[in-house]
Design an enzyme around this catalytic site. Sequence first.
Site: not given
Ligand code: AP5
Length: 233
Positions: A30, A105, A144, A188
């Site tokens: 994402k 979420r 990552r 997660r």
């Molecule tokens: P990447 O693009 O970084 O993946 P992502 O889907 O963004 O994954 P996240 O882990 O950041 O999502 P998340 O939802 O857990 O984290 P967030 O920060 O929102 O890609 C991942 C890897 O794959 C990278 O190394 C990339 O290079 C590689 N890649 C990407 N595309 C590829 C492809 N097509 N082919 C090969 N490789 C590829 O949330 C973190 C924490 O914050 C949560 O756990 C929670 O505690 C809190 N939080 C955030 N938002 C909320 C909310 N709305 N409500 C409550 N708590 C929240």
Amino acid sequence: METSRVAPGVRTHEKLDLALIFLGPPGAGKGTQAKEVARLYGVPHLSTGDMLREHVAQGTSLGQRAQPIMARGELVPDSLVLKMIAERIERPDCAGGFVFDGFPRTVAQAQYLGVMLRQHGYRPPVVIHFVIDPQLLLRRITGRRMCKQCGRIYNIFECPTKLEGRCDLDGGELEQRPDDREEIVGPRLQAYERQTAPLVAYYRRLGRLHDVDASKSVEEVKLQILNVIREAR
Ligand code: AP5
């Protein structure tokens, strides 16, 4: 299938005028896609994860409350996230649309967002659902690394940097997110299944959900997303 008219890396002159939501499990890609789509359309990339990490880094009261919850791989309470988003979309740079990454979420967050968008005169959001084989997620998450300076995302298995541990763009040091350690990935993914996956049915019922195959390459996933946006606009 129509292919993109936007050459890779070139900014489009089309206007977005939409609220886009990128929905999918941790590690689905994402953030990688949201950064690029937001750049192409010249709109803000609103990642609640990045915003919360910024609060943690600055030691704000919100950051102090969020830090232990994020470290356990659980979701931060809706009330804290919603206040942060409500303030953010009031800013003038959001007038031409925006890309939500990691928000909403929970069904409660989605319902509140629907109200906020109506109040701001937006159409219902377009939701891009990242569909991916769960087996791929562990490798993507644990591999990552992010540049400390510019935030660019890499993966030591899929797209390593030319020089180990250093960003290709600015030479900045790469770091691993604390919640990307293998022992936090399970909680997660469980939080996603329990609290966020119900949004797939929620938005599908509303006719707003568009599936993309997120197991493809970064470029192929981007083309699928750009096609959905063009058809939805
Ligand atoms: P990447 O693009 O970084 O993946 P992502 O889907 O963004 O994954 P996240 O882990 O950041 O999502 P998340 O939802 O857990 O984290 P967030 O920060 O929102 O890609 C991942 C890897 O794959 C990278 O190394 C990339 O290079 C590689 N890649 C990407 N595309 C590829 C492809 N097509 N082919 C090969 N490789 C590829 O949330 C973190 C924490 O914050 C949560 O756990 C929670 O505690 C809190 N939080 C955030 N938002 C909320 C909310 N709305 N409500 C409550 N708590 C929240």
